[in-house]
Design an enzyme around this catalytic site. Sequence first.
Site, PDB file in Angstrom:
ATOM      1  N   CYS A 181      -0.636   4.239  -1.280  1.00  0.00           N
ATOM      2  CA  CYS A 181      -1.682   3.712  -2.299  1.00  0.00           C
ATOM      3  C   CYS A 181      -1.235   4.571  -3.800  1.00  0.00           C
ATOM      4  O   CYS A 181      -0.609   5.380  -3.946  1.00  0.00           O
ATOM      5  CB  CYS A 181      -2.403   3.617  -1.897  1.00  0.00           C
ATOM      6  SG  CYS A 181      -3.353   5.333  -2.325  1.00  0.00           S
TER       7      CYS A 181
ATOM      8  N   CYS B 241      -2.158   7.715  -3.939  1.00  0.00           N
ATOM      9  CA  CYS B 241      -1.796   9.413  -3.270  1.00  0.00           C
ATOM     10  C   CYS B 241      -0.146   8.628  -4.420  1.00  0.00           C
ATOM     11  O   CYS B 241       0.009  10.291  -4.133  1.00  0.00           O
ATOM     12  CB  CYS B 241      -1.213   8.768  -1.970  1.00  0.00           C
ATOM     13  SG  CYS B 241      -2.246   8.746  -0.548  1.00  0.00           S
TER      14      CYS B 241
ATOM     15  N   GLU C 196      -1.130  10.738   3.822  1.00  0.00           N
ATOM     16  CA  GLU C 196       0.145  11.733   2.460  1.00  0.00           C
ATOM     17  C   GLU C 196      -1.146  12.626   1.435  1.00  0.00           C
ATOM     18  O   GLU C 196      -0.506  13.429   1.729  1.00  0.00           O
ATOM     19  CB  GLU C 196       0.806  10.664   1.025  1.00  0.00           C
ATOM     20  CG  GLU C 196       1.196   9.088   1.581  1.00  0.00           C
ATOM     21  CD  GLU C 196       0.272   7.781   1.994  1.00  0.00           C
ATOM     22  OE1 GLU C 196      -0.689   8.323   2.816  1.00  0.00           O
ATOM     23  OE2 GLU C 196       0.330   7.325   1.661  1.00  0.00           O
TER      24      GLU C 196
ATOM     25  N   HIS D 293      -6.745  10.302   3.026  1.00  0.00           N
ATOM     26  CA  HIS D 293      -4.485   9.051   2.953  1.00  0.00           C
ATOM     27  C   HIS D 293      -3.865  10.326   3.672  1.00  0.00           C
ATOM     28  O   HIS D 293      -3.925  12.101   3.425  1.00  0.00           O
ATOM     29  CB  HIS D 293      -4.122   8.624   1.823  1.00  0.00           C
ATOM     30  CG  HIS D 293      -5.044   6.704   1.697  1.00  0.00           C
ATOM     31  ND1 HIS D 293      -4.236   6.316   1.194  1.00  0.00           N
ATOM     32  CD2 HIS D 293      -6.343   6.933   1.892  1.00  0.00           C
ATOM     33  CE1 HIS D 293      -5.828   4.749   0.542  1.00  0.00           C
ATOM     34  NE2 HIS D 293      -6.637   5.510   1.229  1.00  0.00           N
TER      35      HIS D 293
HETATM   36  N1  LIG Z   1      -0.709   4.556   2.527  1.00  0.00           N
HETATM   37  C1  LIG Z   1      -2.033   4.483   2.823  1.00  0.00           C
HETATM   38  C2  LIG Z   1      -2.909   3.157   2.987  1.00  0.00           C
HETATM   39  C3  LIG Z   1      -3.893   3.965   3.281  1.00  0.00           C
HETATM   40  N2  LIG Z   1      -4.233   4.931   4.095  1.00  0.00           N
HETATM   41  C4  LIG Z   1      -5.266   4.833   4.911  1.00  0.00           C
HETATM   42  C5  LIG Z   1      -6.839   4.476   4.248  1.00  0.00           C
HETATM   43  C6  LIG Z   1      -7.475   3.590   5.869  1.00  0.00           C
HETATM   44  O1  LIG Z   1      -8.152   5.109   6.450  1.00  0.00           O
HETATM   45  C7  LIG Z   1      -5.881   3.556   6.171  1.00  0.00           C
HETATM   46  C8  LIG Z   1      -6.000   2.036   6.176  1.00  0.00           C
HETATM   47  O2  LIG Z   1      -7.233   1.371   6.784  1.00  0.00           O
HETATM   48  P1  LIG Z   1      -7.512  -0.459   6.838  1.00  0.00           P
HETATM   49  O3  LIG Z   1      -7.384  -1.241   5.292  1.00  0.00           O
HETATM   50  O4  LIG Z   1      -5.287  -0.799   6.986  1.00  0.00           O
HETATM   51  O5  LIG Z   1      -7.701  -0.916   8.024  1.00  0.00           O
HETATM   52  O6  LIG Z   1      -5.158   4.305   6.175  1.00  0.00           O
HETATM   53  C9  LIG Z   1      -3.455   6.044   4.152  1.00  0.00           C
HETATM   54  O7  LIG Z   1      -3.663   7.387   5.439  1.00  0.00           O
HETATM   55  N3  LIG Z   1      -2.413   6.332   3.513  1.00  0.00           N
HETATM   56 ZN   LIG Z   2      -2.973   6.851  -0.634  1.00  0.00          ZN
END
Ligand SMILES: Nc1ccn([C@H]2C[C@H](O)[C@@H](COP(=O)(O)O)O2)c(=O)n1
Ligand SMILES: [Zn+2]
Length: 159
Positions: A103, A106, A79, A77
């Site tokens: 999430c 993180c 973060e 992710h």
């Molecule tokens: N706080 C976050 C939440 C999600 N991510 C990333 C993880 C995946 O690459 C994407 C989410 O994919 P989706 O389920 O919307 O197709 O975002 C993050 O970096 N930070």
């Molecule tokens: Zn995360």
Amino acid sequence: MKKQDYITWDEYFMGIAIFSAERSKDPSTSVGACIVSEDNKILSVGYNGMPIGCSDDEFSWEREGNPLDTKYFYVCHAEMNAILNYTGPYMKGAKLYVTLFPCNECTKAIIQKGISEIIYLSDKYADTNATRAAKKMLDATGITYRKYQPINREITISL
Ligand SMILES: Nc1ccn([C@H]2C[C@H](O)[C@@H](COP(=O)(O)O)O2)c(=O)n1
Ligand SMILES: [Zn+2]
């Protein structure tokens, strides 16, 4: 008289988070993060991507199917990358600008590093347990979070 239309700190750092997200290869959600010290110095940036050595051409970007063949077990992710990219000694009291609410995983790293404020752009997964758990930990630890309030300034960058 000084120029009046300069961007605010929030616009500056969220702008950098948004720009960092442009490096992401995720076809559905690009996320960017920017960590800033108490005195408004940029400490680190990151975006969501595969770990070093895990080719983003070979690892899956799928959202559905056999969990082992989706991106979720592998992608790092934004973060987390921003935290791991920081090589300095000190992150206490820092602010995290991020384009998507963190999430639960993180959030654990955010807490352990001493980050004290989160400024986020989107909370599109607010109804998931990952976000609920993240907020429960943030509330318990006194880390504040607030939604970035855009003032709809348009800045075009030609590269
Ligand atoms: N706080 C976050 C939440 C999600 N991510 C990333 C993880 C995946 O690459 C994407 C989410 O994919 P989706 O389920 O919307 O197709 O975002 C993050 O970096 N930070
Ligand atoms: Zn995360």
